[in-house]
Design a protein around this motif. Structure first.
Motif, short mmCIF file in Angstrom:
data_model
loop_
_atom_site.label_atom_id
_atom_site.label_comp_id
_atom_site.label_asym_id
_atom_site.label_seq_id
_atom_site.Cartn_x
_atom_site.Cartn_y
_atom_site.Cartn_z
N LEU A 1 5.35 14.95 -10.72
CA LEU A 1 4.43 14.25 -10.84
C LEU A 1 3.32 14.53 -9.74
O LEU A 1 2.05 15.23 -9.40
N TYR A 2 3.43 13.88 -8.43
CA TYR A 2 2.65 13.50 -6.75
C TYR A 2 2.25 14.95 -6.87
O TYR A 2 1.21 15.22 -6.94
N ARG A 3 3.27 15.61 -6.62
CA ARG A 3 3.07 17.43 -6.38
C ARG A 3 1.55 17.85 -7.42
O ARG A 3 0.87 18.24 -6.76
N ARG A 4 2.18 17.65 -8.96
CA ARG A 4 1.03 18.83 -8.87
C ARG A 4 -0.13 18.04 -9.37
O ARG A 4 -0.91 18.91 -9.49
N VAL A 5 -0.40 16.76 -9.83
CA VAL A 5 -1.65 15.79 -9.57
C VAL A 5 -2.02 16.26 -8.28
O VAL A 5 -3.34 16.29 -8.66
N SER B 1 7.46 8.07 -6.95
CA SER B 1 8.82 7.42 -6.19
C SER B 1 8.53 8.18 -4.96
O SER B 1 8.80 7.47 -3.56
N SER B 2 8.38 9.20 -4.80
CA SER B 2 7.74 9.67 -2.84
C SER B 2 6.61 10.99 -3.76
O SER B 2 6.81 10.95 -4.84
N ARG B 3 6.17 11.30 -2.36
CA ARG B 3 5.68 12.60 -1.75
C ARG B 3 6.01 14.13 -2.80
O ARG B 3 5.41 14.73 -2.96
N TYR C 1 0.84 14.23 -19.47
CA TYR C 1 2.61 14.13 -19.33
C TYR C 1 3.33 13.74 -20.44
O TYR C 1 2.36 12.44 -20.73
N CYS C 2 5.13 13.18 -20.72
CA CYS C 2 5.63 12.52 -21.74
C CYS C 2 6.47 12.13 -21.47
O CYS C 2 7.46 12.46 -20.20
N GLU C 3 6.74 11.09 -21.70
CA GLU C 3 7.94 10.15 -21.13
C GLU C 3 9.02 11.12 -22.23
O GLU C 3 8.94 11.32 -23.50
N LYS C 4 10.73 10.82 -21.75
CA LYS C 4 11.43 11.76 -22.45
C LYS C 4 12.29 10.26 -22.55
O LYS C 4 13.85 10.68 -23.86
N GLN C 5 11.58 9.20 -22.45
CA GLN C 5 13.46 8.13 -21.85
C GLN C 5 12.51 6.75 -22.47
O GLN C 5 11.60 6.65 -22.15
N LYS C 6 13.90 6.16 -23.22
CA LYS C 6 13.04 5.13 -24.04
C LYS C 6 12.81 3.77 -23.04
O LYS C 6 13.36 3.59 -22.08
N ASN D 1 1.33 -1.43 0.02
CA ASN D 1 0.18 0.27 0.21
C ASN D 1 1.54 1.06 0.35
O ASN D 1 0.62 2.40 0.18
N ASP D 2 1.85 1.33 -0.21
CA ASP D 2 3.20 2.23 -0.15
C ASP D 2 3.14 2.89 -1.37
O ASP D 2 4.41 2.48 -2.34
N PHE D 3 1.69 2.97 -2.12
CA PHE D 3 2.10 4.10 -3.14
C PHE D 3 1.47 5.21 -3.81
O PHE D 3 0.76 5.38 -3.03
N TRP D 4 1.13 6.07 -4.61
CA TRP D 4 0.14 7.02 -5.08
C TRP D 4 -0.52 7.10 -4.67
O TRP D 4 -1.27 8.33 -3.67
#
Length: 619
Positions: free
Chosen positions: A244-248, A238-240, A198-203, A45-48
């Motif tokens: 992404l987490y803060r903006r959402v 990965s954290s609060r 949001y869009c990914e920039k890594q392959k 349960n340790d997820f966003w």
């Protein structure tokens, strides 16, 4: 352990008083829990989603699980359109749509949300329509709005591995995706739903699964945020403290505001505990003029809550003394005080729409439902009565006035985008429909009806309602019809003889009627949705089978809140030209004038006058 399917409760979902719902929707090959976990774990349960539940305890946090695999040998997969219909049924079974909601979607999950909202709008099912009307925002995480080149590669090797139908549909520039994207971004309602992208920039394994072009939905004013993530990690903060987490989290707080959530800056500290300065209650409020500097100090020029606003004439600004005194005591500068007051308590814009001499009072604070008690009321008048007085009738000026008022109100509303909008009043039938049509892209509007015993306005009720025994029937359908008539009988029966006086014949005659038309028949939102769903279905059916050159003539007898809501169901683009007529008992014909609701052109071209013999139509 098999992945859970259905709507999975994460936090706060059993709270009957929660203010809204947040629903996570995974993508291809994902699941309801592991997709969102920093390490892909499905039993931790340790997820966003859980983090959001802890910080936003007055909301329900859910995660949708469904079977969608890239290869046939791994599991079952439905086509997107079928999965969207299935998902609507799942959400409806959990009463999703009773409250405002936000979707957070990864990859294919974003396409599922778009298709689902489109179905909810188009199918005319009242419970499903409520889902799209309650949607306050969507967060898209690497959603391939125009397809993925990775899917092309998977399909290529699918000769051996048997690619699933979902992979087929994700192919770059697939015709179905292009069509879905075009409809969504040009839709009268869906395109207005606030979104984050949001869009990914890594392959991922050597591939950029969803590039920035495909991740862009093409909606004006929306800029995709590039993230230092691949296709899998972008939905696993990965954290609060992650961006992404803060903006959402802030996006959710803005779109689903709580009247009880006070910013931490407004807390009063005492030894050993924290207490919050509460909003002033109705009993202890002391209202002071905005010009009374002795009481409000630095906040004296802030246009605060409980303002009485008469658009087009006088604007009186007033403040709640206790709130301002508290903020003044904190020695806050003017800008900070203004910001804090705006967040302290939400605004309720109560729009009173009337075109007769004032017959009733405004909404009273004590008659508001519990969920609006902490809101500060701003009374807003849409008053057209000067245009319908004595022997004067001027629907043209009323139409112009409506357009002016809506523009002024929208300017005001932009300063309080988290506000709740209410609508009530006594107004001529065509003006009810026209106003509803003009604001069809607004978020959900709270509706009120008059209790004729107390003369108080009360919000329509939620939940189960008395049966209306609604019947939709085609009375006549001549092959050589030159017009279409829809008679909507809720409060009274509509006489065909009165209709014959103003509509060219022969015409197709359609009737939407409750079992026993009566005043006060509409008491619940579910009844509004039932009638509006039937009305929309009739219009959609006419669009599919009747020549667009024919005009649809609408004759209505029912409450103002329903007339307004029916106007919101008329499409600007796909429906026939619609004329709504006004009934007056002492004119001949009784339907002496009407308004072309969805025609293109000037206000002068929208007013329809019939064979008016008696000029006093002020009633």
């Amino acid at each position: 352990m098999s992945n859970p399917t259905g709507l999975i409760a994460i936090s706060g979902c059993d709270n009957a008083n929660r203010i809204g719902d947040v629903i996570f929707v995974h993508g291809l090959g994902g699941d309801a829990r592991g997709t969102w976990h920093p390490h892909g774990k499905s039993n931790d349960n340790d997820f966003w989603p859980a983090w959001l539940g802890e910080e936003l305890s007055d909301m329900g946090i859910w995660s949708l699980g469904y079977e969608v695999e890239p290869f046939k040998w791994k599991g079952k997969t439905m086509p997107l359109v079928d999965r969207a219909t299935n998902t609507l049924a799942v959400l409806d079974s959990h009463a999703i749509g009773d409250r405002p909601l936000i979707f957070i979607a990864h990859s294919l999950g974003g396409l599922l949300v778009k298709q689902m909202l489109r179905h909810a709008w188009d199918y005319g099912t009242p419970e499903w329509k409520l889902i799209v009307e309650q949607t306050r925002g969507v967060v898209f995480l690497s959603t391939p709005h125009s397809g993925s080149n990775m899917a092309n590669w998977v399909k290529y090797i699918g000769v051996i591995l048997q690619a699933s139908v979902s992979v087929d549909e994700l192919e770059a520039h697939h015709s179905r995706l292009r069509e879905l994207n075009e409809v969504y971004r040009n839709h009268e309602w869906l395109s207005q739903i606030p979104i984050q992208v949001y869009c990914e920039k890594q392959k991922t394994s050597g591939f950029l699964v969803v590039d920035e072009t495909s991740a862009n939905p093409g909606i004006k004013g929306v800029t995709p945020i590039p993230m230092d993530d691949d296709h899998l990690s972008i939905c696993r903060p990965s954290s609060r403290e992650s961006l992404l987490y803060r903006r959402v989290r802030e996006f959710i707080k803005k779109k689903l505001p709580s009247p009880h959530r006070i910013p931490i800056e407004l807390k009063e500290k005492s030894v050993g505990e924290s207490t919050v300065h509460p909003p002033a209650t109705a009993e202890k409020r002391t209202i002071v003029s905005a010009g009374d500097n002795s009481n409000v100090g630095a906040a004296s020029d802030f246009i605060a809550q409980n303002s009485i606003i008469n658009i087009g004439s006088t604007i009186t600004n007033i403040l709640v003394k206790e709130d301002c005194d508290f903020l003044k005591s904190q020695n806050r500068d003017l800008h900070t005080v203004n910001t804090d007051i705006q967040h302290l308590v939400s605004i309720f814009f109560a729009i009173r729409h009337h075109s007769f001499e004032l017959l009733t009072d405004r909404i009273l604070e004590e008659s508001l439902p519990v969920h609006l008690r902490y809101y500060k009321i701003q009374h807003t008048e849409f008053n057209h009565s000067p245009f319908f007085t004595g022997n004067i009738y001027d629907p043209l000026r009323a139409l112009k006035h409506i357009s002016e008022l809506i523009n002024v109100f929208l300017t005001l509303f932009q300063s309080h985008t988290n506000a709740v909008i209410g609508y009530y009043g006594i107004v001529h039938i065509p003006l009810q429909f026209f106003t509803g049509y003009a604001v069809s892209t607004w978020p959900k509007v709270t509706l009120f009806e008059l209790d004729r015993n107390t003369n108080y306005w009360y919000e329509l009720a939620m939940g189960d309602s008395p049966k209306l025994k609604l019947n939709v029937s085609t009375i006549s359908r001549p092959v050589n019809a030159v017009a279409v008539v829809i008679r909507i009988s809720i409060s009274f029966d509509i006489s065909k003889n009165d209709v014959d006086d103003v509509v060219p014949q022969p015409y197709q005659d359609i009737q939407i009627k409750i079992g026993k038309p009566r005043i006060d028949a509409i008491t619940h939102y579910s009844q509004i949705n039932e009638v509006c769903g039937a009305f929309r279905q009739v219009l959609d059916d006419l669009h599919a089978r009747v020549d667009k050159s024919l005009i649809v003539h609408i004759f209505y007898a029912g409450p103002v809140c329903l007339g307004f809501s029916l106007g919101r169901r008329i499409s600007r683009t796909i429906h026939h030209q619609v004329i709504v007529y006004n009934y007056t008992a002492h004119t001949s014909p009784r339907y002496a004038w009407g308004v072309k609701i969805n025609s293109v052109g000037s206000p002068e071209s929208k007013v329809v006058s019939t064979k008016l013999l008696i000029h006093d139509i002020s009633k």
